[in-house]
Scaffold this motif. Structure first.
Motif, short mmCIF file in Angstrom:
data_model
loop_
_atom_site.label_atom_id
_atom_site.label_comp_id
_atom_site.label_asym_id
_atom_site.label_seq_id
_atom_site.Cartn_x
_atom_site.Cartn_y
_atom_site.Cartn_z
N TYR A 100 88.20 -84.02 9.37
CA TYR A 100 87.51 -85.20 9.90
C TYR A 100 88.53 -86.12 10.56
O TYR A 100 89.65 -86.29 10.07
N THR A 101 88.13 -86.73 11.67
CA THR A 101 88.97 -87.72 12.32
C THR A 101 88.11 -88.62 13.20
O THR A 101 86.89 -88.49 13.25
N HIS A 102 88.77 -89.54 13.90
CA HIS A 102 88.09 -90.49 14.77
C HIS A 102 87.34 -89.78 15.90
O HIS A 102 87.72 -88.68 16.34
N PHE A 103 86.30 -90.43 16.41
CA PHE A 103 85.62 -89.99 17.61
C PHE A 103 86.52 -90.32 18.81
O PHE A 103 87.06 -91.43 18.89
N PRO A 104 86.70 -89.40 19.76
CA PRO A 104 87.67 -89.63 20.84
C PRO A 104 87.36 -90.82 21.74
O PRO A 104 88.30 -91.43 22.27
N ASP A 105 86.10 -91.15 21.93
CA ASP A 105 85.75 -92.27 22.80
C ASP A 105 85.73 -93.54 21.95
O ASP A 105 84.75 -93.82 21.25
N LEU A 129 85.59 -78.97 12.54
CA LEU A 129 86.10 -80.27 12.97
C LEU A 129 84.93 -81.21 13.18
O LEU A 129 83.98 -80.88 13.90
N THR A 130 85.00 -82.38 12.55
CA THR A 130 83.94 -83.38 12.65
C THR A 130 84.56 -84.74 12.93
O THR A 130 85.60 -85.09 12.37
N LEU A 203 77.66 -91.76 9.52
CA LEU A 203 77.31 -90.96 10.69
C LEU A 203 78.51 -90.17 11.20
O LEU A 203 79.64 -90.67 11.26
N PHE A 204 78.24 -88.92 11.63
CA PHE A 204 79.29 -88.02 12.08
C PHE A 204 78.82 -87.23 13.30
O PHE A 204 77.62 -87.11 13.56
N ARG A 205 79.78 -86.71 14.03
CA ARG A 205 79.47 -85.83 15.15
C ARG A 205 80.29 -84.55 15.01
O ARG A 205 81.52 -84.60 14.94
N THR A 206 79.62 -83.43 14.96
CA THR A 206 80.28 -82.15 14.78
C THR A 206 80.90 -81.68 16.08
O THR A 206 80.22 -81.59 17.11
N ALA A 207 82.19 -81.38 16.04
CA ALA A 207 82.87 -80.80 17.20
C ALA A 207 82.84 -79.28 17.14
O ALA A 207 82.67 -78.61 18.15
N ARG A 208 83.02 -78.74 15.92
CA ARG A 208 82.92 -77.30 15.73
C ARG A 208 82.61 -77.00 14.29
O ARG A 208 83.17 -77.63 13.37
N GLN A 209 81.74 -76.03 14.06
CA GLN A 209 81.43 -75.56 12.71
C GLN A 209 81.30 -74.05 12.76
O GLN A 209 80.50 -73.51 13.53
N ILE A 210 82.08 -73.36 11.94
CA ILE A 210 82.06 -71.90 11.90
C ILE A 210 81.37 -71.47 10.61
O ILE A 210 81.72 -71.93 9.52
N GLU A 211 80.40 -70.59 10.73
CA GLU A 211 79.70 -70.05 9.57
C GLU A 211 79.90 -68.54 9.52
O GLU A 211 79.93 -67.87 10.55
N PHE A 212 80.01 -68.02 8.29
CA PHE A 212 80.26 -66.61 8.09
C PHE A 212 79.05 -65.96 7.42
O PHE A 212 78.59 -66.45 6.38
N ALA A 213 78.58 -64.88 7.96
CA ALA A 213 77.45 -64.15 7.40
C ALA A 213 77.98 -63.19 6.33
O ALA A 213 78.06 -61.97 6.53
N THR A 214 78.33 -63.75 5.18
CA THR A 214 78.94 -62.93 4.13
C THR A 214 77.91 -62.35 3.17
O THR A 214 78.22 -61.46 2.40
N ARG A 215 76.69 -62.88 3.19
CA ARG A 215 75.66 -62.38 2.27
C ARG A 215 74.30 -62.55 2.93
O ARG A 215 74.04 -63.53 3.61
#
Length: 216
Positions: A100-105, A129-130, A203-215
């Motif tokens: 997590y970090t600051h919003f760029p704008d 990254l959020t 409140l948050f904004r997702t920049a990238r989220q990776i999900e794995f289909a492990t099951r």
């Protein structure tokens, strides 16, 4: 175990933006590290109290590690190379799953540069990254609304009270924003279906989220 890294430009930035979320992570077994790129002052004099305040807040929130770089406050433009090197060091020490970090704008140049440099490193070193919203974020449209309880908000208030040197921190303002700020982004018909005991938002904004289909 999920490892969460929260990177802020200054002491109290992470707590203002996401203290409830940090506490929730800690309560649910995640390892949480907060790293501030500055100790909160332009020069070395007088920074110890800000660090002590941050660590006291981190103890309340269940943060496992609270660390600092010594980038001069308001001098991020001329120290970008050092910021980048510090971030790679922190990421390789922490090996975070979620960042997590600051919003760029953002109207605060330190916040904006921190966000840009964290983004550069996080997209190479972490899955997710959020961005969190700060009081100076511009054109922020959340993709993630975290709804917290009264207990979580009370813990956030206790953490913010640790920052006694920062007279501008007004918990009444933050409480009211937590109560109503999300309503401009969430339709009232959706809000009506919320559980009755979760009424405070971060409140948050997702920049990238990776999900794995492990099951299946």
């Amino acid at each position: 175990m999920t490892t969460v890294l929260v990177v802020g430009a200054h002491p109290d930035d992470p707590e203002i933006a996401m203290a409830m979320r940090m506490r929730w992570y800690a309560l649910n077994g995640a390892r949480v590290r907060v790293h501030c790129l500055t100790t909160g002052a332009v020069d070395p004099d007088g920074t110890a109290p800000r660090q002590e305040e941050s660590r006291a807040a981190g103890t309340i929130l269940g943060v496992d590690e609270y660390t600092f770089s010594d980038i001069p406050d308001t001098r991020f433009v001329e120290h970008r190379g050092e910021i980048n090197a510090e971030l790679f060091r922190v990421f390789r020490e922490t090996r975070p799953d979620v960042v997590y970090t600051h919003f760029p704008d953002d109207q605060h140049l330190d916040h904006s540069i921190a966000a840009q440099e964290v983004t550069t490193v996080a997209l190479r070193e972490a899955n997710d990254l959020t961005y969190f919203r700060s009081p100076y974020s511009v054109n922020f449209e959340p993709t993630n609304v975290f709804m917290g309880t009264q207990e979580l908000l009370d813990t956030k208030e206790a953490a913010l009270k640790c920052f006694a040197s920062q007279q501008q921190l007004d918990m009444e303002v933050f409480r009211k924003l937590a109560e109503v700020g999300y309503r401009q982004h969430v339709h009232h018909r959706v809000v009506e279906r919320f559980p009755p005991d979760v009424v405070y938002a971060e409140l948050f904004r997702t920049a990238r989220q990776i999900e794995f289909a492990t099951r299946y």
